[in-house]
Design a protein around this motif. Structure first.
Motif, PDB file in Angstrom:
ATOM      1  N   GLY A   1     -12.088  31.884 -25.213  1.00 31.07           N
ATOM      2  CA  GLY A   1     -11.965  31.594 -23.760  1.00 31.07           C
ATOM      3  C   GLY A   1     -10.722  31.232 -23.202  1.00 31.07           C
ATOM      4  O   GLY A   1     -10.631  30.505 -22.291  1.00 31.07           O
ATOM      5  N   LEU A   2      -9.493  31.599 -23.978  1.00 36.73           N
ATOM      6  CA  LEU A   2      -8.090  31.219 -23.415  1.00 36.73           C
ATOM      7  C   LEU A   2      -7.681  31.921 -22.037  1.00 36.73           C
ATOM      8  O   LEU A   2      -8.111  32.647 -21.866  1.00 36.73           O
ATOM      9  N   SER A   3      -7.036  31.315 -21.384  1.00 36.67           N
ATOM     10  CA  SER A   3      -6.279  31.838 -20.192  1.00 36.67           C
ATOM     11  C   SER A   3      -5.559  33.047 -20.704  1.00 36.67           C
ATOM     12  O   SER A   3      -5.026  33.188 -21.886  1.00 36.67           O
ATOM     13  N   GLU A   4      -5.092  33.864 -19.919  1.00 29.98           N
ATOM     14  CA  GLU A   4      -4.157  35.041 -20.125  1.00 29.98           C
ATOM     15  C   GLU A   4      -2.819  34.546 -20.875  1.00 29.98           C
ATOM     16  O   GLU A   4      -2.338  35.126 -21.820  1.00 29.98           O
ATOM     17  N   GLN A   5      -2.339  33.517 -20.087  1.00 29.94           N
ATOM     18  CA  GLN A   5      -1.249  32.945 -20.680  1.00 29.94           C
ATOM     19  C   GLN A   5      -1.240  32.276 -21.990  1.00 29.94           C
ATOM     20  O   GLN A   5      -0.534  32.365 -22.954  1.00 29.94           O
ATOM     21  N   GLU A   6      -2.223  31.460 -22.157  1.00 32.31           N
ATOM     22  CA  GLU A   6      -2.554  30.854 -23.518  1.00 32.31           C
ATOM     23  C   GLU A   6      -2.723  32.182 -24.469  1.00 32.31           C
ATOM     24  O   GLU A   6      -2.159  31.954 -25.722  1.00 32.31           O
ATOM     25  N   ARG A   7      -3.412  33.080 -24.036  1.00 32.96           N
ATOM     26  CA  ARG A   7      -3.758  34.137 -25.129  1.00 32.96           C
ATOM     27  C   ARG A   7      -2.448  34.748 -25.656  1.00 32.96           C
ATOM     28  O   ARG A   7      -1.991  35.109 -26.816  1.00 32.96           O
ATOM     29  N   ARG A   8      -1.604  35.048 -24.435  1.00 35.21           N
ATOM     30  CA  ARG A   8      -0.031  35.711 -24.835  1.00 35.21           C
ATOM     31  C   ARG A   8       0.684  34.607 -25.776  1.00 35.21           C
ATOM     32  O   ARG A   8       1.563  35.269 -26.516  1.00 35.21           O
ATOM     33  N   LEU A   9       0.471  33.474 -25.623  1.00 30.47           N
ATOM     34  CA  LEU A   9       1.338  32.428 -26.412  1.00 30.47           C
ATOM     35  C   LEU A   9       1.075  32.717 -27.824  1.00 30.47           C
ATOM     36  O   LEU A   9       1.733  32.742 -28.761  1.00 30.47           O
ATOM     37  N   VAL A  10      -0.302  32.697 -27.989  1.00 28.82           N
ATOM     38  CA  VAL A  10      -0.799  32.646 -29.340  1.00 28.82           C
ATOM     39  C   VAL A  10      -0.431  33.975 -29.977  1.00 28.82           C
ATOM     40  O   VAL A  10      -0.222  34.316 -31.236  1.00 28.82           O
ATOM     41  N   GLU A  11      -0.904  35.368 -29.286  1.00 27.77           N
ATOM     42  CA  GLU A  11      -0.429  36.440 -29.696  1.00 27.77           C
ATOM     43  C   GLU A  11       0.987  36.827 -29.954  1.00 27.77           C
ATOM     44  O   GLU A  11       1.124  37.726 -30.862  1.00 27.77           O
TER      45      GLU A  11
END
Length: 144
Positions: free
Chosen positions: A114-124
């Motif tokens: 359930g990451l934020s869009e910004q957190e998801r971009r960091l990981v991906e």
């Protein structure tokens, strides 16, 4: 093996001897996130504070390669290493379907957080790009 290697690097002082060294370890940091409370308790009497030991472990970067239902493992990894130290990883080309099965597990584990869009971009993508730079990626990386 990953857990033991990480512990040896931290407890030997190797990370302090090489402060610019960035290490990416596999499988969301192996057992270290799950053992963090025990590590903090066990090494409370070691030189430095208990926080210092866990802060040394937190210098590692970890990948998202987990098994089916691995969201809880990734959550513990983020708690210890921080979202900025998690990079998307795979076992490609190893495993079922030449590793594609593990890629789906990792993608689902990230989605389950359930990451934020910004957190998801960091990981991906953004975390790894900050480490290796965009020119290091093969041209067909998006085809997986």
């Amino acid at each position: 093996d990953t857990t033991v290697a990480m512990a040896r690097l931290v407890l030997s002082g190797m990370l302090e001897k090489h402060p610019g060294l960035n290490l990416i370890v596999h499988h969301a940091g192996a057992l270290i996130p799950s053992l963090a409370p025990r590590i903090a308790t066990t090494y409370r009497e070691a030189p430095g504070t208990e926080a210092a030991v866990l802060e040394r472990f937190a210098r590692f970067y970890v990948d998202t390669v987990v098994t089916r239902g691995g969201g809880s493992a990734l959550s513990r990894a983020i708690d210890l290493f921080s979202i900025e130290h998690v990079v998307f990883g795979s076992d490609f080309p190893f495993g079922a379907e030449q590793g594609r099965e593990f890629i789906r597990y990792a993608k689902q584990a990230v989605a389950d957080l359930g990451l934020s869009e910004q957190e998801r971009r960091l990981v991906e993508s953004e975390n790894i790009l900050s480490l290796i730079g965009p020119r290091s990626l093969p041209p067909d990386v998006g085809s997986l």
